[in-house]
Enzyme design. Structure first.
Site, mmCIF file in Angstrom:
data_model
loop_
_atom_site.group_PDB
_atom_site.id
_atom_site.type_symbol
_atom_site.label_atom_id
_atom_site.label_comp_id
_atom_site.label_asym_id
_atom_site.label_seq_id
_atom_site.Cartn_x
_atom_site.Cartn_y
_atom_site.Cartn_z
ATOM 1 N N TYR A 193 18.731 52.827 -15.181
ATOM 2 C CA TYR A 193 17.355 52.406 -15.515
ATOM 3 C C TYR A 193 16.347 52.910 -14.475
ATOM 4 O O TYR A 193 15.184 53.147 -14.782
ATOM 5 C CB TYR A 193 17.304 50.879 -15.663
ATOM 6 C CG TYR A 193 16.261 50.415 -16.655
ATOM 7 C CD1 TYR A 193 16.273 50.864 -17.971
ATOM 8 C CD2 TYR A 193 15.258 49.533 -16.280
ATOM 9 C CE1 TYR A 193 15.311 50.457 -18.883
ATOM 10 C CE2 TYR A 193 14.298 49.111 -17.190
ATOM 11 C CZ TYR A 193 14.326 49.578 -18.486
ATOM 12 O OH TYR A 193 13.375 49.163 -19.388
ATOM 13 N N LYS A 195 8.792 48.268 -15.271
ATOM 14 C CA LYS A 195 8.869 46.996 -16.013
ATOM 15 C C LYS A 195 8.511 45.810 -15.112
ATOM 16 O O LYS A 195 7.950 44.818 -15.587
ATOM 17 C CB LYS A 195 10.266 46.807 -16.613
ATOM 18 C CG LYS A 195 10.588 47.755 -17.772
ATOM 19 C CD LYS A 195 9.680 47.542 -18.972
ATOM 20 C CE LYS A 195 10.178 48.257 -20.212
ATOM 21 N NZ LYS A 195 9.172 48.264 -21.301
#
Ligand SMILES: NC(=O)c1ccc[n+]([C@@H]2O[C@H](COP(=O)([O-])OP(=O)(O)OC[C@H]3O[C@@H](n4cnc5c(N)ncnc54)[C@H](O)[C@@H]3O)[C@@H](O)[C@H]2O)c1
Length: 275
Positions: A155, A162
């Site tokens: 990620y 995020k």
């Protein structure tokens, strides 16, 4: 008042439909099933797919291209919109593929900027331009992921983007709350979509989740859509600035259930020794 099962006459602005697997598409369809109409904002590179998908969908009242990385494109998009909305769905994220392949220490400033602009700053842009077009008590929902708070293999910089997005949810909720608007996020478990396919090792993450969540399954697009609908409706009228987990319970897990079988059970039921 909007109620979860009755969205007749309500209208939503939905960003992020790229294909029939998109979480934005699932949310829009779910809103439409309760009687709402939706305006879709799509990215130019997905235009043909989106036009195909939208054929004969009478609940789509307008569809326009919008690049949320660009102020000019966002402005031009809003200039084409007519009427008001009862809510906004922001289901948009992007990081350059190379940046997800390299160790975090190799992230370039440029790739970092792209990920942050598209995946976090775009929420500010959507809210700023959307404000004059909102009906009283309108709500905004964005989509986030566990990678905002924990490291998840593959990620990388998306996690930082995020994390920024989740803080923006709180900041924007504080900013627009006095006007009666709400801003929340759904933190979704992994779901196979176009964006997710760009995360290295995504299939392995899906396999891991299927056997390690309390529900022993992955979430579906519908699971995410139901929570988004709740947050867009007046049934969640007192909720703002929150991130709600729709992840089959994974956020509550501290250690994989397999540890029970491997570490704990043998201690409770020690094998009998030789007689
Ligand atoms: N799929 C998952 O496992 C998962 C889990 C948690 C959160 N999310 C989040 O859900 C959201 C939707 O992703 P998805 O999984 O449905 O994938 P998707 O690929 O269907 O949607 C991503 C969307 O972002 C849009 N987008 C990217 N750059 C843009 C730009 N510059 N301007 C306008 N739009 C742009 C794309 O056009 C696409 O429609 C994303 O924020 C993603 O991070 C996904």
């Amino acid at each position: 008042m909007i109620h979860v099962n009755d969205l007749q006459g309500k209208r939503f602005l939905v960003y992020g439909v790229a294909s029939d697997t998109s979480l934005a598409w699932a949310i829009a369809k779910d809103l439409a099933e309760r009687g709402a109409t939706c305006t879709l904002a799509y990215q130019k590179r997905f235009m043909s797919r989106v036009l195909q998908l939208a054929k004969e969908q009478k609940w789509i009242d307008q569809m326009e291209e919008c690049d949320l990385a660009s102020e000019d494109s966002t402005k031009a998009f809003h200039a084409k919109l007519t009427g008001k909305y009862d809510g906004i769905v922001h289901a948009v994220a992007f990081a350059p593929a190379e940046a997800l392949m390299k160790p975090i220490t190799e992230t370039t400033q440029e790739d970092f900027g792209v990920a942050m602009t598209v995946s976090a700053y775009s929420l500010i842009r959507v809210v700023r331009h959307g404000l004059p077009k909102l009906n009283p008590n309108a709500a905004v929902v964005t989509l986030t992921y566990l990678g905002a708070e924990r490291t998840v293999p593959g990620y990388r910089i998306m996690g930082t983007a995020k994390a920024a997005l989740e803080q923006l949810v709180r900041e924007l909720a504080a900013s627009v709350g006095p006007m009666g608007f709400r801003v929340n996020a759904v933190s979704a478990g992994p779901v196979k979509t176009l964006a997710a396919s760009g995360v290295p090792g995504f299939d392995q993450i899906l396999d891991w989740m299927a056997s390690n969540t309390p529900l022993r399954r992955n979430v579906t697009q519908a699971d995410v859509a139901h929570a988004a609908r709740f947050l867009l409706s007046s049934d969640s009228s007192g909720i703002t600035g929150q991130t709600i987990y729709v992840d089959a319970g994974y956020f509550s897990v501290g250690a994989p259930p397999e540890m029970d079988r491997v570490l704990i059970e043998p201690r409770l039921n020690p094998p009998e020794g030789p007689v």
